[in-house]
Design a protein around this motif. Structure first.
Motif, mmCIF file in Angstrom:
data_model
loop_
_atom_site.group_PDB
_atom_site.id
_atom_site.type_symbol
_atom_site.label_atom_id
_atom_site.label_comp_id
_atom_site.label_asym_id
_atom_site.label_seq_id
_atom_site.Cartn_x
_atom_site.Cartn_y
_atom_site.Cartn_z
ATOM 1 N N GLY A 10 -0.610 2.155 8.763
ATOM 2 C CA GLY A 10 -1.692 3.124 8.649
ATOM 3 C C GLY A 10 -2.365 3.049 7.295
ATOM 4 O O GLY A 10 -3.593 3.105 7.183
ATOM 5 N N GLN A 11 -1.561 2.884 6.252
ATOM 6 C CA GLN A 11 -2.100 2.746 4.895
ATOM 7 C C GLN A 11 -2.917 1.470 4.765
ATOM 8 O O GLN A 11 -3.901 1.429 4.040
ATOM 9 C CB GLN A 11 -0.972 2.706 3.865
ATOM 10 N N ARG A 12 -2.507 0.435 5.435
ATOM 11 C CA ARG A 12 -3.217 -0.843 5.340
ATOM 12 C C ARG A 12 -4.453 -0.872 6.232
ATOM 13 O O ARG A 12 -5.381 -1.629 5.970
ATOM 14 C CB ARG A 12 -2.269 -1.977 5.715
ATOM 15 N N GLY A 13 -4.460 -0.072 7.273
ATOM 16 C CA GLY A 13 -5.600 -0.054 8.180
ATOM 17 C C GLY A 13 -6.784 0.742 7.661
ATOM 18 O O GLY A 13 -7.936 0.399 7.912
ATOM 19 N N MET A 14 -6.518 1.811 6.937
ATOM 20 C CA MET A 14 -7.592 2.678 6.457
ATOM 21 C C MET A 14 -8.557 1.958 5.510
ATOM 22 O O MET A 14 -9.777 2.105 5.658
ATOM 23 C CB MET A 14 -7.011 3.923 5.784
ATOM 24 N N PRO A 15 -8.112 1.165 4.545
ATOM 25 C CA PRO A 15 -9.072 0.456 3.688
ATOM 26 C C PRO A 15 -9.966 -0.494 4.488
ATOM 27 O O PRO A 15 -11.133 -0.670 4.151
ATOM 28 C CB PRO A 15 -8.191 -0.326 2.711
ATOM 29 N N CYS A 16 -9.440 -1.059 5.548
ATOM 30 C CA CYS A 16 -10.259 -1.933 6.399
ATOM 31 C C CYS A 16 -11.367 -1.132 7.068
ATOM 32 O O CYS A 16 -12.495 -1.600 7.211
ATOM 33 C CB CYS A 16 -9.389 -2.615 7.453
ATOM 34 N N ARG A 17 -11.057 0.087 7.467
ATOM 35 C CA ARG A 17 -12.059 0.967 8.074
ATOM 36 C C ARG A 17 -13.136 1.328 7.049
ATOM 37 O O ARG A 17 -14.321 1.372 7.365
ATOM 38 C CB ARG A 17 -11.364 2.220 8.601
ATOM 39 N N VAL A 18 -12.727 1.574 5.808
ATOM 40 C CA VAL A 18 -13.677 1.912 4.740
ATOM 41 C C VAL A 18 -14.626 0.739 4.505
ATOM 42 O O VAL A 18 -15.843 0.926 4.368
ATOM 43 C CB VAL A 18 -12.915 2.286 3.443
ATOM 44 N N ASP A 31 -8.976 -2.231 -4.070
ATOM 45 C CA ASP A 31 -7.745 -2.516 -4.800
ATOM 46 C C ASP A 31 -7.708 -1.741 -6.109
ATOM 47 O O ASP A 31 -6.701 -1.116 -6.449
ATOM 48 C CB ASP A 31 -7.595 -4.017 -5.055
ATOM 49 N N VAL A 32 -8.817 -1.763 -6.837
ATOM 50 C CA VAL A 32 -8.893 -1.027 -8.109
ATOM 51 C C VAL A 32 -8.766 0.472 -7.857
ATOM 52 O O VAL A 32 -8.012 1.168 -8.544
ATOM 53 C CB VAL A 32 -10.203 -1.362 -8.859
ATOM 54 N N ALA A 33 -9.483 0.978 -6.861
ATOM 55 C CA ALA A 33 -9.432 2.414 -6.554
ATOM 56 C C ALA A 33 -8.035 2.855 -6.130
ATOM 57 O O ALA A 33 -7.593 3.953 -6.480
ATOM 58 C CB ALA A 33 -10.442 2.745 -5.462
ATOM 59 N N SER A 34 -7.342 1.997 -5.391
ATOM 60 C CA SER A 34 -5.997 2.376 -4.950
ATOM 61 C C SER A 34 -5.029 2.454 -6.128
ATOM 62 O O SER A 34 -4.149 3.318 -6.152
ATOM 63 C CB SER A 34 -5.478 1.406 -3.879
ATOM 64 N N VAL A 35 -5.203 1.592 -7.105
ATOM 65 C CA VAL A 35 -4.327 1.615 -8.282
ATOM 66 C C VAL A 35 -4.692 2.783 -9.201
ATOM 67 O O VAL A 35 -3.822 3.555 -9.609
ATOM 68 C CB VAL A 35 -4.396 0.270 -9.046
ATOM 69 N N LEU A 36 -5.972 2.927 -9.496
ATOM 70 C CA LEU A 36 -6.390 3.960 -10.447
ATOM 71 C C LEU A 36 -6.489 5.347 -9.828
ATOM 72 O O LEU A 36 -6.217 6.346 -10.487
ATOM 73 C CB LEU A 36 -7.740 3.582 -11.063
ATOM 74 N N GLY A 37 -6.871 5.446 -8.556
ATOM 75 C CA GLY A 37 -7.101 6.743 -7.939
ATOM 76 C C GLY A 37 -5.953 7.283 -7.118
ATOM 77 O O GLY A 37 -5.791 8.486 -6.976
ATOM 78 N N MET A 38 -5.137 6.382 -6.548
ATOM 79 C CA MET A 38 -4.032 6.820 -5.688
ATOM 80 C C MET A 38 -2.674 6.557 -6.319
ATOM 81 O O MET A 38 -1.656 6.781 -5.693
ATOM 82 C CB MET A 38 -4.069 6.059 -4.352
ATOM 83 N N SER A 39 -2.682 6.035 -7.527
ATOM 84 C CA SER A 39 -1.448 5.638 -8.211
ATOM 85 C C SER A 39 -0.656 4.613 -7.408
ATOM 86 O O SER A 39 0.574 4.604 -7.422
ATOM 87 C CB SER A 39 -0.576 6.852 -8.519
ATOM 88 N N PHE A 40 -1.383 3.749 -6.696
ATOM 89 C CA PHE A 40 -0.737 2.655 -5.981
ATOM 90 C C PHE A 40 -0.102 1.745 -7.028
ATOM 91 O O PHE A 40 -0.684 1.527 -8.088
ATOM 92 C CB PHE A 40 -1.789 1.884 -5.161
ATOM 93 N N PRO A 41 1.086 1.228 -6.773
ATOM 94 C CA PRO A 41 1.761 0.400 -7.788
ATOM 95 C C PRO A 41 0.911 -0.796 -8.220
ATOM 96 O O PRO A 41 0.562 -1.640 -7.398
ATOM 97 C CB PRO A 41 3.029 -0.071 -7.080
ATOM 98 N N SER A 42 0.576 -0.839 -9.482
ATOM 99 C CA SER A 42 -0.299 -1.908 -9.983
ATOM 100 C C SER A 42 0.341 -3.286 -9.838
ATOM 101 O O SER A 42 -0.363 -4.278 -9.660
ATOM 102 C CB SER A 42 -0.687 -1.652 -11.437
ATOM 103 N N TYR A 43 1.665 -3.350 -9.870
ATOM 104 C CA TYR A 43 2.321 -4.652 -9.725
ATOM 105 C C TYR A 43 2.141 -5.228 -8.328
ATOM 106 O O TYR A 43 2.382 -6.408 -8.108
ATOM 107 C CB TYR A 43 3.807 -4.581 -10.099
#
Length: 97
Positions: A10-18, A31-43
């Motif tokens: 579900g997490q991987r499908g939503m960015p495709c929809r966007v 990718d940048v928004a997920s790291v900076l805005g969602m605190s997605f692991p930058s590594y």
């Protein structure tokens, strides 16, 4: 049983929809928004970069199965379907190819 995949897929499908809806132009923006805005692991490199580690086809097949079982929320986007059928990476925007 693939229910263990429901949240990650579900997490991987939503960015495709966007991307499919034209909210952003480049996958790298997500990718940048997920790291900076969602605190997605930058590594992990961002949500679409991470998604490419399992592949568009895998995500597409799982989301298709979930949508048949649980409803339209999990319906794969055209962006995801196109890349799954062509064996393309999710993190590559076609505007630059």
């Amino acid at each position: 049983d693939c229910r263990d995949d429901i949240v990650p897929c579900g997490q991987r499908g939503m960015p495709c929809r966007v991307l499919d809806e034209g909210v952003v132009i480049r996958a790298s923006d997500l990718d940048v928004a997920s790291v900076l805005g969602m605190s997605f692991p930058s590594y992990r490199g961002g949500i679409l970069f991470w998604s490419d580690t399992v592949g568009a086809k895998y995500i597409y097949e799982r989301l298709k199965r979930f949508s048949e079982t649980y409803g339209g929320f999990f319906k794969p986007s055209r962006y995801l379907e196109e890349r799954a059928m062509k064996g393309m990476l999710l993190g590559i925007s076609l505007t630059f190819l």
